[in-house]
Design a protein around this motif. Structure first.
Motif, PDB file in Angstrom:
ATOM      1  N   MET A   1      -2.882  15.288 -12.301  1.00  0.00           N
ATOM      2  CA  MET A   1      -1.965  15.969 -13.412  1.00  0.00           C
ATOM      3  C   MET A   1      -1.269  15.685 -14.096  1.00  0.00           C
ATOM      4  N   GLY A   2       0.565  15.315 -13.465  1.00  0.00           N
ATOM      5  CA  GLY A   2       1.703  15.595 -14.426  1.00  0.00           C
ATOM      6  C   GLY A   2       1.258  13.796 -14.651  1.00  0.00           C
ATOM      7  N   ILE A   3       0.509  12.662 -13.609  1.00  0.00           N
ATOM      8  CA  ILE A   3       0.678  10.963 -14.016  1.00  0.00           C
ATOM      9  C   ILE A   3       0.381  11.054 -15.776  1.00  0.00           C
ATOM     10  N   GLU A   4      -1.073  12.276 -16.003  1.00  0.00           N
ATOM     11  CA  GLU A   4      -1.102  12.332 -17.275  1.00  0.00           C
ATOM     12  C   GLU A   4      -0.497  12.149 -18.439  1.00  0.00           C
ATOM     13  N   THR A   5       0.714  13.018 -17.982  1.00  0.00           N
ATOM     14  CA  THR A   5       1.880  13.446 -19.687  1.00  0.00           C
ATOM     15  C   THR A   5       2.894  12.216 -19.297  1.00  0.00           C
ATOM     16  N   LEU A   6       3.117  11.508 -18.552  1.00  0.00           N
ATOM     17  CA  LEU A   6       4.134  10.826 -17.760  1.00  0.00           C
ATOM     18  C   LEU A   6       4.571  10.265 -18.649  1.00  0.00           C
TER      19      LEU A   6
ATOM     20  N   TYR B   1       8.710  12.409 -10.417  1.00  0.00           N
ATOM     21  CA  TYR B   1       9.057  12.289 -12.718  1.00  0.00           C
ATOM     22  C   TYR B   1       7.259  12.130 -11.994  1.00  0.00           C
ATOM     23  N   LEU B   2       6.575  11.512 -11.147  1.00  0.00           N
ATOM     24  CA  LEU B   2       5.290  11.502 -11.339  1.00  0.00           C
ATOM     25  C   LEU B   2       4.544  13.143 -11.477  1.00  0.00           C
ATOM     26  N   THR B   3       5.127  13.400 -10.793  1.00  0.00           N
ATOM     27  CA  THR B   3       4.329  15.240 -10.780  1.00  0.00           C
ATOM     28  C   THR B   3       4.963  15.810 -11.737  1.00  0.00           C
TER      29      THR B   3
ATOM     30  N   GLY C   1      12.157 -14.799   3.997  1.00  0.00           N
ATOM     31  CA  GLY C   1      11.177 -14.883   3.927  1.00  0.00           C
ATOM     32  C   GLY C   1      10.720 -13.602   4.823  1.00  0.00           C
ATOM     33  N   ILE C   2      10.927 -12.040   3.800  1.00  0.00           N
ATOM     34  CA  ILE C   2      11.355 -11.027   3.760  1.00  0.00           C
ATOM     35  C   ILE C   2      10.741  -9.906   2.952  1.00  0.00           C
ATOM     36  N   PRO C   3      10.215  -9.156   3.380  1.00  0.00           N
ATOM     37  CA  PRO C   3       9.549  -8.146   1.382  1.00  0.00           C
ATOM     38  C   PRO C   3      10.457  -7.398   1.139  1.00  0.00           C
ATOM     39  N   LEU C   4      10.845  -7.521  -0.473  1.00  0.00           N
ATOM     40  CA  LEU C   4      11.781  -7.104  -1.308  1.00  0.00           C
ATOM     41  C   LEU C   4      11.076  -5.291  -1.141  1.00  0.00           C
ATOM     42  N   ILE C   5      11.538  -4.570  -0.419  1.00  0.00           N
ATOM     43  CA  ILE C   5      11.100  -3.191  -0.384  1.00  0.00           C
ATOM     44  C   ILE C   5      11.814  -2.250  -2.121  1.00  0.00           C
ATOM     45  N   VAL C   6      11.379  -1.978  -2.989  1.00  0.00           N
ATOM     46  CA  VAL C   6      12.045  -0.856  -4.224  1.00  0.00           C
ATOM     47  C   VAL C   6      11.441   0.634  -3.510  1.00  0.00           C
ATOM     48  N   ASP C   7      12.568   1.512  -4.040  1.00  0.00           N
ATOM     49  CA  ASP C   7      12.015   2.666  -4.456  1.00  0.00           C
ATOM     50  C   ASP C   7      12.232   3.042  -5.909  1.00  0.00           C
ATOM     51  N   ASN C   8      10.984   2.821  -6.211  1.00  0.00           N
ATOM     52  CA  ASN C   8      10.845   2.834  -8.504  1.00  0.00           C
ATOM     53  C   ASN C   8      10.998   4.242  -8.653  1.00  0.00           C
ATOM     54  N   THR C   9      11.156   5.442  -7.972  1.00  0.00           N
ATOM     55  CA  THR C   9      10.601   6.631  -8.034  1.00  0.00           C
ATOM     56  C   THR C   9      11.748   7.843  -9.208  1.00  0.00           C
TER      57      THR C   9
ATOM     58  N   HIS D   1       8.838  -7.977 -11.047  1.00  0.00           N
ATOM     59  CA  HIS D   1      10.563  -8.828 -11.178  1.00  0.00           C
ATOM     60  C   HIS D   1      10.084  -9.526  -9.462  1.00  0.00           C
ATOM     61  N   GLY D   2       9.657  -9.070  -8.477  1.00  0.00           N
ATOM     62  CA  GLY D   2       9.189  -9.381  -7.139  1.00  0.00           C
ATOM     63  C   GLY D   2       9.459  -8.844  -5.992  1.00  0.00           C
ATOM     64  N   ALA D   3       8.728  -7.979  -6.669  1.00  0.00           N
ATOM     65  CA  ALA D   3       9.235  -6.730  -5.309  1.00  0.00           C
ATOM     66  C   ALA D   3       7.743  -7.000  -4.421  1.00  0.00           C
ATOM     67  N   THR D   4       7.514  -6.699  -3.319  1.00  0.00           N
ATOM     68  CA  THR D   4       6.815  -6.865  -2.201  1.00  0.00           C
ATOM     69  C   THR D   4       5.693  -5.320  -2.232  1.00  0.00           C
ATOM     70  N   LEU D   5       7.042  -4.677  -1.853  1.00  0.00           N
ATOM     71  CA  LEU D   5       6.101  -3.424  -2.028  1.00  0.00           C
ATOM     72  C   LEU D   5       7.863  -2.791  -2.384  1.00  0.00           C
ATOM     73  N   VAL D   6       6.571  -1.217  -3.035  1.00  0.00           N
ATOM     74  CA  VAL D   6       7.106  -0.088  -4.233  1.00  0.00           C
ATOM     75  C   VAL D   6       6.608   1.037  -3.666  1.00  0.00           C
ATOM     76  N   VAL D   7       7.768   1.989  -3.551  1.00  0.00           N
ATOM     77  CA  VAL D   7       7.844   3.236  -2.915  1.00  0.00           C
ATOM     78  C   VAL D   7       7.815   4.315  -4.045  1.00  0.00           C
ATOM     79  N   HIS D   8       7.835   5.522  -4.028  1.00  0.00           N
ATOM     80  CA  HIS D   8       7.770   6.337  -4.531  1.00  0.00           C
ATOM     81  C   HIS D   8       7.523   8.023  -4.045  1.00  0.00           C
ATOM     82  N   SER D   9       9.076   9.298  -4.615  1.00  0.00           N
ATOM     83  CA  SER D   9       8.672   9.888  -4.273  1.00  0.00           C
ATOM     84  C   SER D   9       7.695  10.917  -5.019  1.00  0.00           C
ATOM     85  N   ALA D  10       6.292  10.957  -5.066  1.00  0.00           N
ATOM     86  CA  ALA D  10       6.062  11.699  -6.533  1.00  0.00           C
ATOM     87  C   ALA D  10       5.959  13.113  -6.649  1.00  0.00           C
ATOM     88  N   THR D  11       6.621  13.253  -5.822  1.00  0.00           N
ATOM     89  CA  THR D  11       7.661  15.376  -5.058  1.00  0.00           C
ATOM     90  C   THR D  11       8.650  15.232  -7.248  1.00  0.00           C
TER      91      THR D  11
END
Length: 428
Positions: free
Chosen positions: A285-290, A210-212, A178-186, A198-208
């Motif tokens: 702008m970085g995400i445009e070419t991710l 690949y996203l940028t 009965g708890i959330p799954l937090i996944v770092d998808n950086t 895949h069932g995660a509740t929350l997803v976190v990223h360091s946008a520093t």
């Protein structure tokens, strides 16, 4: 067309944005402002009561920063999200509405060294704690959960070792508890994996990273799936009961947006982990070419890992895209487009050889970062994981004889040639 009908690369360019209504500007403008004029007193009251969506103060929301959050939400298939000042800020922001004094999280032991320190040391100052478990031992994960556990935490592709986590198995454990799954998808990015699927509740990223993609700004993003029932138990009073920090508002009344609005109205308001609009613009702008970049990252990483695995100067390579990896079959399911571009290499000659290796490279940059267009290398035991003892380093996949390599998008022949000449010097 809805976001659900658009392809990944189309969303990476268009999601979360429209031409600027004031000027028609096609690229997202940088709204370099602290505050926003209310139409009248009634408009201001409605904004503060969350009865109307709009902008109040840039510590809370900003049009450029919101565009970034909305784009990542679309790519991850979430309901809502926020952008903040760094990946570490994103982790605290993800935990903040869930935790209270005496509460704990159960976390993978295979994490970035800074995250291990944040969870093992820093969050204690809030009265929180963490238990670290090898997430390949699912029985141990389940056994570590107690009545005060408020979340499971893991990385899709673990930094530094490139290990791939069994996200569906972790999600099943979280659901039973009965708890959330937090996944770092950086390190995977939504191009390789969407943890919510895949069932995660929350997803976190360091946008520093690949996203940028260009090493210019720091930033973080939290994405909420909108699927967790915060009212199913009394574990999450900030989301399921009247919140004293916001004149008794019950955020669960906001449905799938409960977590997102709490994070804005209270988390960003009180913690101030705000992303600046210029940084958000760089990341947009970085995400445009991710998608284009990730395809090249993965192709190069596979070629370099295969070459290194055959080299007699190397003891082991942890890349999950190699058939020899214990996570090879899992990666086919969790990250079917490839196993990412981050892995570790065990160098013959130990600690000293690793130091010589990073000092001898000419093309690869020795920096404390990953996910850049440039190929990067670091010796974790002497840098990012230096604060851990040797047993913790080994458990985290950062033993003294290990270097972490983040493969960039250069010509792969040049990456291999640089590694070759540096290994010659390091192992002479």
């Amino acid at each position: 067309m809805s976001d659900q009908t658009l392809g990944f690369d189309t969303l990476a360019v268009h999601a979360g944005t429209e031409p600027d209504p004031a000027t028609g500007a096609r690229q997202v403008p940088i709204y370099q402002t602290t505050s926003y004029v209310f139409r009248d007193a009634d408009h201001a009251a409605k904004l503060f009561n969350l009865e109307e969506v709009g902008y109040i103060y840039s510590r809370l929301t900003n049009p450029t920063v919101s565009a970034l959050a909305n784009r990542v939400v679309a790519l991850e298939g979430g309901a809502g999200g926020i952008a903040c000042s760094s990946g570490h800020a994103a982790q605290i922001m993800a935990l903040f509405p869930l935790m209270g004094p005496g509460c704990n999280i159960v976390s993978s032991s295979r994490l970035y060294g800074g995250t291990i320190t944040q969870f093992s040391q820093t969050i204690r100052r809030f009265g929180w704690s963490a238990t670290f478990v090898d997430t390949d031992d699912l029985d141990a994960v389940e056994a570590a959960i107690d009545e005060n556990t408020r979340a499971l935490f893991c990385e899709t592709i673990a930094n530094p070792g490139g290990y791939v986590t069994d996200l569906p198995a972790m999600a099943r454990i979280a659901e039973r508890a009965g708890i959330p799954l937090i996944v770092d998808n950086t390190t995977a990015t939504p191009w390789l994996c969407r943890p919510i699927d895949h069932g995660a509740t929350l997803v976190v990223h360091s946008a520093t990273k690949y996203l940028t993609g260009n090493g210019t700004v720091t930033g973080g993003v939290v994405v909420d799936s909108g699927k967790f029932d915060w009212t199913a138990s009394d574990k999450f009073p900030s989301l399921s009961q009247p919140e004293p920090a916001y004149h008794g508002l019950n955020f669960s009344a906001l449905g799938p947006m409960a977590f997102t609005f709490h994070s804005i109205a209270i988390g960003l308001r009180d913690l101030g982990m705000t992303m600046n609009p210029q940084g958000a613009h760089y990341t947009l702008m970085g995400i445009e070419t991710l998608g284009l970049r990730m395809e090249r990252h993965v192709k190069n990483a596979k070629a370099v890992a295969e070459w290194l695995e055959k080299d007699p100067r190397i003891e082991a390579v942890t890349y999950a895209g190699l058939p020899s990896s214990p996570w090879y079959e899992r990666a086919k399911t969790i990250t079917p487009k490839g196993a990412g571009a981050l892995f570790t290499v065990s160098v013959k000659g130990g600690y000293d050889a690793c130091v010589k290796l990073v000092d001898s490279l000419k093309l690869l940059s020795h920096v404390a970062n990953l996910g850049d267009t440039r190929s990067l290398i670091i010796h974790p035991a002497s840098t990012t994981h230096r604060q851990l003892d040797e047993a913790q380093q080994i458990e985290a996949g950062a033993a003294p004889n290990v270097v972490r390599i983040s493969i960039g998008i250069e010509d792969v022949e040049d990456i291999i040639a640089d590694l070759d000449q540096a290994l010659t010097t390091a192992t002479a």
